[in-house]
Enzyme design. Sequence first.
Site, PDB file in Angstrom:
ATOM      1  N   ASP A 101      47.130  45.827  49.880  1.00  0.00           N
ATOM      2  CA  ASP A 101      47.147  47.109  49.168  1.00  0.00           C
ATOM      3  C   ASP A 101      46.812  48.223  50.163  1.00  0.00           C
ATOM      4  OD1 ASP A 101      47.139  49.040  47.239  1.00  0.00           O
ATOM      5  OD2 ASP A 101      45.461  48.241  46.089  1.00  0.00           O
ATOM      6  N   VAL A 102      47.849  48.919  50.642  1.00  0.00           N
ATOM      7  CA  VAL A 102      47.659  49.935  51.675  1.00  0.00           C
ATOM      8  C   VAL A 102      48.113  51.322  51.230  1.00  0.00           C
ATOM      9  CG1 VAL A 102      47.723  48.376  53.665  1.00  0.00           C
ATOM     10  CG2 VAL A 102      49.875  49.271  52.725  1.00  0.00           C
ATOM     11  N   LYS A 103      49.011  51.396  50.237  1.00  0.00           N
ATOM     12  CA  LYS A 103      49.510  52.675  49.707  1.00  0.00           C
ATOM     13  C   LYS A 103      50.004  53.602  50.809  1.00  0.00           C
ATOM     14  CE  LYS A 103      46.842  52.320  45.434  1.00  0.00           C
ATOM     15  NZ  LYS A 103      46.023  51.119  45.634  1.00  0.00           N
ATOM     16  N   ARG A 104      50.767  53.059  51.765  1.00  0.00           N
ATOM     17  CA  ARG A 104      51.273  53.850  52.867  1.00  0.00           C
ATOM     18  C   ARG A 104      52.546  54.620  52.488  1.00  0.00           C
ATOM     19  NH1 ARG A 104      46.722  52.149  54.382  1.00  0.00           N
ATOM     20  NH2 ARG A 104      46.354  51.242  56.427  1.00  0.00           N
TER      21      ARG A 104
END
Lengths: 292, 292
Positions: A101-104
């Site tokens: 889960d990085v939401k890049r």
Amino acid sequence: MGREKSYNDFLRSCALERKSIVCFGIDPVLEKIPESITGDVTERIAKYFSSIIDASLASSSPSISALKPNHAYFAQYGFAGLLALEQLMNKYRGKLPIILDVKRGDIGASSDAYARECFGVWDADAITVSPYMGKDSLEPFLNYCNPPENRGVYVLCRTSNPGARDFQYLDTGDGKSRLFLEVAEKIAKWGPNGTGAVVGALDTEELEKILWLFYDSGKKIPLLVPGVGAQGGSASEVAHVLRQVSAPDMAIDRINSSSGIAYAYQKAGDPDFVKAALDEIAKLNKEIGKIE
Amino acid sequence: MGREKSYNDFLRSCALERKSIVCFGIDPVLEKIPESITGDVTERIAKYFSSIIDASLASSSPSISALKPNHAYFAQYGFAGLLALEQLMNKYRGKLPIILDVKRGDIGASSDAYARECFGVWDADAITVSPYMGKDSLEPFLNYCNPPENRGVYVLCRTSNPGARDFQYLDTGDGKSRLFLEVAEKIAKWGPNGTGAVVGALDTEELEKILWLFYDSGKKIPLLVPGVGAQGGSASEVAHVLRQVSAPDMAIDRINSSSGIAYAYQKAGDPDFVKAALDEIAKLNKEIGKIE
């Protein structure tokens, strides 16, 4: 190194094997890890979460069928935290789908670099990305969904936090749509097989709207549903909606709980954190019902 | 550890001292670093960019007045890349404002963890964040703008990539506004002193609209303008607009060029990469004109 089977197939087979669509979110907070777990920062994080995951995998199904480490919680501890992330990913890769889960999201060339970080360096099965910068910011990630890579990419659509209403709910197209529905349409339009969506658990009416939009597109779009447990959403209501729209496709969806599982021992007032976590996982699976 | 003066003051004093509002974006790509720069991954990246930055700081002004390392390009090389980021940040902290370009954004508690990563672990002067998840996802970052931290936070508003049109340009409020203008309004409304905006260089008409919106809010909102150089935007046109709206405030704005400076030697066909970079910086400063 790519994956042999498609991400959706991995999700489905793991859900059927483990009789569960529960995703365990890994959000390490040192202050919440009992003092009985000793060692340096890396060891304490790796040991604590391994204990819960190992016990869950060893227990009779239903248990958990995905892991979602959140990069933020590891990175806050610098290199020591990132080493714990590396250890956990190396230990469970191939056993369960791991959603980093990085939401890049950045301009094309920079998203390319982030994709290499996530799928190369961390070698995650899937990641989360943010849609604000549009198609060319998503494509470098989405390209990894195709063979031979066969990775998964979840695009933020309708998130589970209160601030979701600030921009995602804005009326668009002369009041005929909303931003999160425009994003949902583009997910269905742009995404190869393996492209999914993050849709929070808090508003099941909106969840249903998005699910029907995906269903009508004819594509199988895996959902990652955060917001149950500590954030207050109801797993049984979410499962009810998923089942109503397409019961046979539920096995590619995942309902996530992070601190609700990891730190259940605090709420339970029981120092046995593994037992408290397993109890919470069992409770979630019961609420969700049978996966077939 | 916080900063003694406000982020806007740091921006302003550095621009006046260096007679420049050019921000140098640091996007390491090993294949573009000449073979004459030897060593392991960490050393090659740190040496290459240090050579350019040191020469620029030693040259008579105008030169550069901010650094913008993009996390993606370091993280793509794993721990070796992140060590280079650490070395560069430690070397130039306090000398120039360092904007760590991370484009993060998550639910509140996770944004908190990212803020600790960026302002604690990396100890950046400022960062970039993505607005899609709304107010509670931005607040943990924005809180760092206040004393005693005095950091800067640039919120993505209108980005410089083609995909910016996919969502940022959507009509909102019954066609009376657009998503990026709604975001601009919220930046002006929510942001403490030190809150800035990322506004791409490619559409100067929209840039002007945003600048007037900020001007009318009465707040001093520093702009970070990417998209000149390699991406095709014009520094002179951007500077013209900035000067037209508020010349005295230009010193808190920054116009960024990344590979346009770092890899200018390839375009110039000259192996002297430091000279080619300095020439490109001089050209940008000339296009932008006098800062006062």
